[in-house]
Design an enzyme around this catalytic site. Structure first.
Site, PDB file in Angstrom:
ATOM      1  N   ASP A   1      67.102  52.549   0.621  1.00 19.08           N
ATOM      2  CA  ASP A   1      67.457  53.427   1.723  1.00 19.08           C
ATOM      3  C   ASP A   1      66.460  54.582   1.682  1.00 19.08           C
ATOM      4  O   ASP A   1      65.869  54.900   0.653  1.00 19.08           O
ATOM      5  CB  ASP A   1      68.893  53.924   1.600  1.00 19.08           C
ATOM      6  CG  ASP A   1      69.475  54.338   2.944  1.00 19.08           C
ATOM      7  OD1 ASP A   1      68.685  54.578   3.886  1.00 19.08           O
ATOM      8  OD2 ASP A   1      70.706  54.407   3.067  1.00 19.08           O
ATOM      9  N   CYS A   2      66.275  55.226   2.817  1.00 14.83           N
ATOM     10  CA  CYS A   2      65.129  56.125   2.953  1.00 14.83           C
ATOM     11  C   CYS A   2      65.201  57.315   2.008  1.00 14.83           C
ATOM     12  O   CYS A   2      66.174  58.076   2.012  1.00 14.83           O
ATOM     13  CB  CYS A   2      65.001  56.562   4.402  1.00 14.83           C
ATOM     14  SG  CYS A   2      64.574  55.162   5.465  1.00 14.83           S
TER      15      CYS A   2
END
Length: 809
Positions: free
Chosen positions: A325-326
């Site tokens: 996830d970012c």
């Protein structure tokens, strides 16, 4: 995601709300549909070319393509990917490990942006998708929670196919990538979670089947679905199942997702949080999995080799890549400080655990040092890059895929796609109340349309949405059908004062019928914003009650929300004749709701989540991950599988304008399993003095699991209107087993039945999957004894029969 977006994600909720408000303002409706624009002379690669291995492209770079074996289309992808990676220096390799891969011009490799989104239509939320005069919009379908309410697997696959057609067309036009980080398949554990709108609901089997079908729709190339070598199977676009795992808390009372340590039992992990991902990888053959921000039992998910390398890559045999996830790796280093080490330690740990791509720039800045210091091996880095480039080869990034080369502007926002958006919303809408068959409305000359969602536009498309083709608000739809007086009743969904209620009451006094549009929006429930209660915001409840008291005609309440809302006051109010739940219904939401209210469509949706009473949130904190009741703390169970208290509406609830009856036929109601020498009986914990079988259970892994339960359900429409019925099958374990579920979904089908007609639905259920349980130690067991198979929900006609499992030594 970069530091700016990262700060938006993890800062105070109000900052996040403002951010979404700005985004919503950008998504202004295109009133007459997307305007025609001349197609720009551009391509998705280097601004001119449609795929990498184009001889003229190499010539323009001063290179001879025949010198680069990775462009030999007759060679296996794995061999080509190895040749490509072997040509890079260490620093060049590291610069390809972030979502904005820089490319290596000296060897003919262009840059590639990995981050595109397609949760319920092509979205410009990521870095790669953009809208302009060439592509001013894309079809925005209902948010996932409403599509899930259709309980229609073929619809989910069709949605995926349609979204991927628009995505591939946008790629050809240079407006999107080929790798889409969707869908979100986290199971809804708690009704307060802000991202419920993105998910398929609270049942792991339902969530898993949604994932399988939507992913197949996005990825499958017709005729190549069952390619023997799945690592070379061509893909229409690449899909990603996220967020792995046990991620379902964003920002609740000071606890946020980047600091949260989800303390999860091995039992809950196996039967709830992991199951949909296993289905997504094994049955959907998804080409990517995203690990989540949170820690699980002390270890960040993106740094857990047991979850990534051992499970996803090893046991499930992922054919693709694992992405963070970012900024998750940066979160580990800065927010969680998990290793209390240098940045290179965190980059090395993520790579060693099996993470292949960093959404962010942390690896770009830290991985070179990690390799040079021996904390990570360059061989593992090579393996990660080969996973990435084999995937891009399967997508045609290097060679093109002729079948999709002709897709373009005419394949985006087509009439067919817009009609599908309307149909998907209609199929998901749930009829919650209909006293005296008030709906569908008939002979209504003038309507009062009131409430904060009566003229909804951007609220209908939720989050992770792009610019829609055009909006049809409820006001637009109802105005086209007759005389309408519109009063908003509240300034907005927050409804912080009573200023506008009087005018809404006056409109209701003079109308033949009043339709109230209430609910929530992204200012109430959103990513990085969990709810603290289950009530309608502000003065909405007062607005609804006062209008109902004064209305001279029937009152219909329409709720737009993702999570459940305690509207028991409206359910029990005889002056409110009918209630619909419409989720966030997408760009065609107004038309879909009008179609249902006026009887052009017979609703058949079912709630994919439990609607709890308001005091549920006072019984258990969001930070408790347990699904089962915790008696020592007084915590109730979660979801319909473990909660046995009163509800506003139960999971699976939904009414119709017609009535159905069921009859069931089955050839056998038991199975005898002969145990071999090394198949051992397992003990289980039983309640009180419950009878204990001689052989309580056997490990599922020790069984062949070839046995099945087969039966047919005849569904007859005994009412006065054609309609669809959702036939849901539940199983319940033998009585007396401690700590197991009350019941669980093991199958469902949506079937359309004409008035007076009968349709037969056949079910063939695997005994191990449908009757198995997970014990407290994480073992999957098949209990002996009398299981119950029930067909139908709590508010529908249902039939049930026992199915016996007998072990014979």
């Amino acid at each position: 995601m970069g530091k700016l977006l990262r700060s938006l994600f993890f800062s105070l909720s109000i900052v996040w709300i403002v951010f979404f408000a700005v985004c919503s303002a950008i998504k202004s409706p295109l009133k007459d549909g997307p305007a025609a624009a001349p197609m720009a002379a551009r391509g998705p690669i280097d601004g001119n070319y449609t795929y990498v291995c184009d001889e003229s492209r190499f010539a323009a770079l001063g290179l001879d393509m025949t010198d680069f074996y990775y462009c030999d289309s007759s060679a296996p992808y794995e061999v080509r990917a190895k040749d490509l990676v072997d040509r890079m220096t260490l620093s060049e390799k590291v610069m390809q490990t972030g979502d904005q891969a820089s490319g290596v011009e000296r060897i003919g490799l262009p840059k590639y942006n990995w981050w595109s989104e397609a949760l319920h239509g092509v979205s410009n939320f990521g870095r790669c998708v953009f809208f302009d005069e060439v592509v001013p919009g894309a079809t925005s379908f209902p948010t996932v929670i409403l599509s899930a309410a259709s309980f229609n697997q073929s619809l989910w696959k069709t949605l995926g196919q349609t979204v991927s057609t628009e995505a591939r067309a946008m790629y050809n036009l240079g407006n999107a990538g080929l790798t889409f980080w969707s869908p979100n398949i986290n199971v809804v554990r708690d009704p307060r979670w802000g991202r419920i709108l993105e998910t398929p609901g609270e049942d792991p089997h339902l969530v898993g089947l949604y994932a399988v079908n939507y992913v197949r729709g996005l990825q499958d190339v017709v005729g190549a679905e069952n390619t023997t070598d799945l690592n070379s199977r061509p893909l229409k676009v690449s899909s990603c199942c996220k967020h792995f795992a046990a991620y379902d808390l964003d920002n609740w009372k000071g606890t946020d997702r980047v600091h949260f340590d989800a303390r999860v039992s091995v039992q809950d992990m196996a039967e709830t949080f992991v199951l949909p991902f296993e289905m997504c990888v094994k049955e959907g053959d998804v080409s990517s999995v995203m690990c989540s921000y949170n820690k699980i039992n002390g270890i960040p998910s993106c740094a857990d080799s047991r979850l990534l390398k051992q499970t996803i890559r090893g046991e499930w045999d992922l054919h693709g890549y694992i992405v963070s996830d970012c900024d998750s790796v940066e979160v580990m280093a800065i927010d969680q400080k998990w290793l209390d080490g240098s940045f290179s330690d965190y980059a090395a740990q993520a790579l060693n655990a099996g993470m292949n791509l960093d959404c962010g720039t942390f690896n770009n800045r830290s991985l070179t040092e990690a390799v040079k210091l021996g904390k990570a091996s360059q061989a593992d880095l090579d393996h990660s890059l080969r996973y990435l480039y084999v995937l891009l080869m399967r997508l045609g990034f290097f060679d093109g895929i002729p079948a999709f080369a002709s897709l373009g502007k005419d394949d985006i926002c087509s009439a067919e796609h817009i009609e599908l958006a309307r149909e998907a919303a209609r199929q998901g809408i749930v009829l919650l109340k209909n006293d005296n068959a008030t709906l569908p409305l008939k002979s209504v000359k003038n309507i009062a349309l009131v409430g904060p969602h009566a003229n909804a536009t951007d609220a209908m498309i939720g989050n992770y949405a792009g610019i829609p083709c055009y909006y049809v608000s409820p006001l637009d739809a109802f105005s086209s059908m007759g005389e309408v007086r519109y009063e908003k009743g509240c300034a907005d969904v927050q409804c912080l004062n009573e200023t506008y209620i009087f005018n809404a009451m006056e409109a209701a006094k003079r109308a033949d019928a009043t339709i109230i549009f209430a609910g929530t929006d992204l200012s109430i429930e959103a990513e990085a914003l969990d709810r603290v209660d289950l009530l309608l915001p502000g003065y909405q409840t007062r607005l609804i009650n006062q209008i109902a008291d004064l209305s001279t005609g029937p009152v219909v309440l329409v709720i737009m929300s993702a999570g459940g809302v305690d509207i028991s006051f409206a359910r029990d109010n005889p002056k409110i004749a009918a209630i619909l739940w419409a989720g966030y219904p997408g760009e065609q939401g107004g038309n879909a709701i009008a179609d249902v209210i006026f009887g052009k469509y017979n609703p058949g949706g079912r709630l994919p989540i439990t609607w709890y009473e308001a005091d549920y949130v006072d019984m258990v904190p969001m930070t408790s991950m347990a699904l089962r009741p915790v008696e020592s703390l007084g915590y109730p169970g979660r979801t319909y599988r473990f909660f046995n208290g009163s509800t506003v509406y139960p999971f699976g609830y939904g009414m119709s304008y017609t009535n159905f009856s069921y009859s069931l036929s089955t050839s056998h109601r038991s199975t005898n399993i002969n145990l071999r020498k090394l198949q051992r009986c397992r003990s289980m914990v039983y309640i009180n003095d419950t009878f204990v079988p001689d052989c309580p259970a056997v490990l599922v892994d020790d069984l062949s699991c070839k046995e099945s339960i087969e039966f047919k359900v005849a569904v007859k429409n005994v009412g006065r209107m054609d309609g669809s019925e959702v036939v849901v099958v539940y199983s319940s374990p033998p009585l007396g087993i401690a700590g197991t579920h009350i019941k669980k979904v093991v199958g469902f089908e949506r079937v359309f039945v004409k008035v007076g007609g009968t349709e037969k639905v056949k079910f063939s259920l695997n005994v191990c999957k449908s009757l198995g349980i997970v014990d407290s130690t994480g073992y999957a067991l098949l209990p002996s004894g009398s299981h119950t198979i029930k067909v139908g929900g709590d508010n529908t006609t249902s039939v049930a029969f026992p199915f016996h499992v007998n072990y014979i030594n």
